[in-house]
Scaffold this motif. Structure first.
Motif, PDB file in Angstrom:
ATOM      1  N   GLY A 178       0.810  -1.210   0.000  1.00  0.00           N
ATOM      2  CA  GLY A 178       0.000   0.000   0.000  1.00  0.00           C
ATOM      3  C   GLY A 178       0.842   1.258   0.000  1.00  0.00           C
ATOM      4  N   HIS A 209       0.410   1.187  -4.903  1.00  0.00           N
ATOM      5  CA  HIS A 209      -0.554   2.261  -4.676  1.00  0.00           C
ATOM      6  C   HIS A 209       0.102   3.590  -5.026  1.00  0.00           C
ATOM      7  CE1 HIS A 209      -0.896   5.433  -1.557  1.00  0.00           C
ATOM      8  NE2 HIS A 209      -2.191   5.251  -1.592  1.00  0.00           N
ATOM      9  N   MET A 242      -3.187  -1.009 -10.495  1.00  0.00           N
ATOM     10  CA  MET A 242      -2.800  -0.277  -9.290  1.00  0.00           C
ATOM     11  C   MET A 242      -4.028   0.484  -8.812  1.00  0.00           C
ATOM     12  SD  MET A 242      -0.736   2.923 -10.985  1.00  0.00           S
ATOM     13  CE  MET A 242      -0.896   3.892  -9.497  1.00  0.00           C
ATOM     14  N   TYR A 243      -3.865   1.223  -7.740  1.00  0.00           N
ATOM     15  CA  TYR A 243      -5.008   1.954  -7.177  1.00  0.00           C
ATOM     16  C   TYR A 243      -4.510   3.161  -6.400  1.00  0.00           C
ATOM     17  CZ  TYR A 243      -3.720   0.163  -2.606  1.00  0.00           C
ATOM     18  OH  TYR A 243      -3.034  -0.091  -1.442  1.00  0.00           O
ATOM     19  N   THR A 244      -5.437   4.038  -6.076  1.00  0.00           N
ATOM     20  CA  THR A 244      -5.191   5.084  -5.097  1.00  0.00           C
ATOM     21  C   THR A 244      -6.218   4.952  -3.982  1.00  0.00           C
ATOM     22  OG1 THR A 244      -4.806   7.459  -4.766  1.00  0.00           O
ATOM     23  CG2 THR A 244      -6.672   6.849  -6.149  1.00  0.00           C
ATOM     24  N   ASN A 245      -5.850   5.406  -2.818  1.00  0.00           N
ATOM     25  CA  ASN A 245      -6.767   5.447  -1.676  1.00  0.00           C
ATOM     26  C   ASN A 245      -6.831   6.885  -1.182  1.00  0.00           C
ATOM     27  OD1 ASN A 245      -8.202   3.969   0.764  1.00  0.00           O
ATOM     28  ND2 ASN A 245      -6.790   5.446   1.639  1.00  0.00           N
ATOM     29  N   TYR A 391      -6.311  -2.539   5.108  1.00  0.00           N
ATOM     30  CA  TYR A 391      -5.139  -1.666   5.155  1.00  0.00           C
ATOM     31  C   TYR A 391      -4.469  -1.775   6.527  1.00  0.00           C
ATOM     32  CZ  TYR A 391      -4.078   1.670   1.400  1.00  0.00           C
ATOM     33  OH  TYR A 391      -3.587   2.277   0.276  1.00  0.00           O
TER      34      TYR A 391
END
Length: 529
Positions: A178, A209, A242-245, A391
């Motif tokens: 993350g 991330h 992928m990702y963003t938080n 998380y």
């Protein structure tokens, strides 16, 4: 021992970890590094338990109606100009920075969101599923400080960050890398994302991330993930990789860079997690139903926007609802209120058909008993709620202000036990599992240690800990009387000392290095200092 794993090495902020060249994609499935412990193999655990549901149908509808009323009557402040323009185009009421939206439109937009999706990192064997019954665990993210038994609490550095990334790669119960496991404050913020993402993509082959902290950072990270995967622009955008938080600024606000980052990612086929940080009694109502209602309203306002812009884009509803110590104002985690809020949000996520993100967390300052009971409470609330993404599952201390490698190891012991808990063998009911023949063989005067049924199964019958000490007091004392945190300290240092990075094609590594060098020369991301 290579340079990146030398515990006596002194890294500068500009020194990347040394890679083990060669292997390419064909080598990705090989077991990495010296096996310091016997751990469970890589897998995506399935939560087979029924979720705990404290709300009845009327309770679910009450929170839903409350959240819709907040969106319709109160509104959410969107500081991002483009977001407000998009809301206007969608027919929402925009007055200044305040946006109000009708429940019918919100529900229509949520109906576009997928209930599950995959994320595929540079090593396709590490692909993860977000949604359904799958539960994923990730590292502690974003603390500014670091703690171990030798340093005490100190500001985070690139070296500390890299060591925690090595643990993230090493442990098979870690499914994604993350945010930064500790902020390396020895690297200037203009180029910090370049160095840390370089380290992350070299030291791990798991899903990564991007922080939504400005266009340059988001675009750089997407490009680095594309390069590390050996992908064309079209291949990168074809499936989530992928990702963003993001977190809302509770109460009732989404700031500019968070929304901008999400819009950039979803327009290139990547995932967005929206996680309001609602502390009951501080940034949210003191009642847990009120805090959950506010959290739901804040999250859905952003997810609805994203579905308007890119119908069907992968989104996750996040929960980070807890309470504060009303004597000091300090955040509390792993509390009864935290557990119930997570369970309630799980019901709401299922109501809206969205995957759920929760956290492993604690308020303890060192890896002690308090740290483990609060973290265990948080982890089990994630299980009870049907959470898909956990998380901060390993390494979190001091309410998220400290990342600790010893705590990381201790948490991974708990995570492995949770994964074992879900193995079908524990609840199998075939004739050999019911074991009537073995019961008859042993009878009332014998024991099962020597029974054939036991001999056939004893090596795999029970969970085998790598950190817990099951000896009695006298045996433990004779062996030195080492407490759990100290055992974990010795263990993480041995893991890091023997760590070998996963294979990375030399041509890809060279391209990644060149990109980082060029972007640093260009100044990285703009700052005012």
């Amino acid at each position: 021992m290579n340079e990146a794993s030398d515990p006596d090495r002194k890294d500068s902020a500009d020194t990347p970890p040394r890679r083990r060249r060669g292997g390419g994609r064909s080598g990705n499935a090989r077991r990495q590094g010296h096996e310091v412990i016997r751990q469970m193999p890589w897998r995506l655990p399935e939560n087979t338990d029924r979720p705990t549901e404290p709300l009845d149908e009327a309770g679910i509808l009450a929170i839903h109606d409350g959240a819709m009323r907040v969106l319709e009557e109160v509104g959410i402040e969107f500081l991002n100009d483009e977001a407000r323009d998009l809301f206007r185009q969608a027919g929402c009421l925009v007055e200044g920075t305040n946006v109000r939206m009708g429940r019918d439109w919100v529900m229509e937009m949520l109906g576009r969101a997928p209930a599950s999706f995959t994320l595929t990192p540079r090593n396709p064997d590490r692909q993860i599923t977000v949604g359904g019954r799958t539960i994923l665990f990730g590292n502690v993210s974003s603390p500014p400080n670091y703690w171990d038994m030798e340093t005490g609490k100190v500001p985070g550095t690139r070296r500390h960050c890299a060591d925690l990334l090595k643990l993230t790669q090493y442990f098979n119960c870690m499914h994604f890398a993350g945010g930064y496991p500790v902020e390396p404050v020895d690297i200037h913020p203009a180029v910090r994302h370049l160095d840390v993402l370089h380290d992350k993509l070299v030291l791990t082959d798991k899903v990564v991330h991007a922080y939504s902290l400005g266009p340059e950072r988001v675009e750089d990270v997407m490009e680095m993930v594309r390069i590390a995967g050996g992908l064309s622009d079209e291949e990168f955008a074809a499936t989530p990789r992928m990702y963003t938080n993001i977190n809302s600024t509770s109460p009732l606000k989404h700031d500019w860079p968070m929304i901008d980052g999400c819009l950039r990612l979803i327009r290139r086929g990547q995932a967005a997690y929206v996680t309001p940080f609602t502390l009951a009694g501080a940034m949210a109502p003191v009642t847990m139903a009120g805090a959950v209602t506010l959290s739901i309203a804040e999250a859905l306002s952003a997810i609805a926007l994203f579905q308007w812009v890119v119908p069907g884009c992968p989104c996750v509803l996040g929960t980070f609802t807890s309470n504060v110590d009303m004597k000091s104002g300090a955040p509390a985690f792993g509390t009864p209120e935290y557990i119930r809020a997570t369970q309630m949000t799980g019901q709401m996520a299922r109501f809206y058909g969205l995957p759920l993100r929760a956290s492993g967390s604690c308020a303890a300052n060192v890896p002690d008993g308090q740290a483990m009971w609060e973290t265990s409470n948080a982890l089990w609330s994630a299980i009870q709620s049907g959470t898909n993404v956990v998380y901060h599952a390993a390494g979190w201390l001091e309410g998220g202000l400290i990342g600790s490698p010893a705590k990381f190891v201790m948490d991974c012991e708990v995570l492995q036990q949770i994964q074992r808990y879900f193995e079908p063998a524990l609840t199998a009911t075939a004739p050999g599992d019911i074991a009537v023949d073995a019961i008859a063989e042993v009878g009332s005067a014998g024991h099962f240690f020597g029974a054939a049924h036991t001999r056939e199964r004893y090596t795999t019958a029970f969970y085998e800990p790598f950190l817990s000490d099951w000896r009695n007091y006298e045996a433990w004392d004779l062996a030195g009387g080492v407490w759990t945190a100290e055992r974990a300290h010795f263990l993480w240092k041995e893991i890091v000392a023997s760590f070998e990075p996963p294979p990375l094609d030399p041509a890809i590594a060279e391209e990644l290095d060149a990109f980082v060098t060029r972007r640093k020369a260009e100044g990285g991301a703009p700052t005012d200092f």
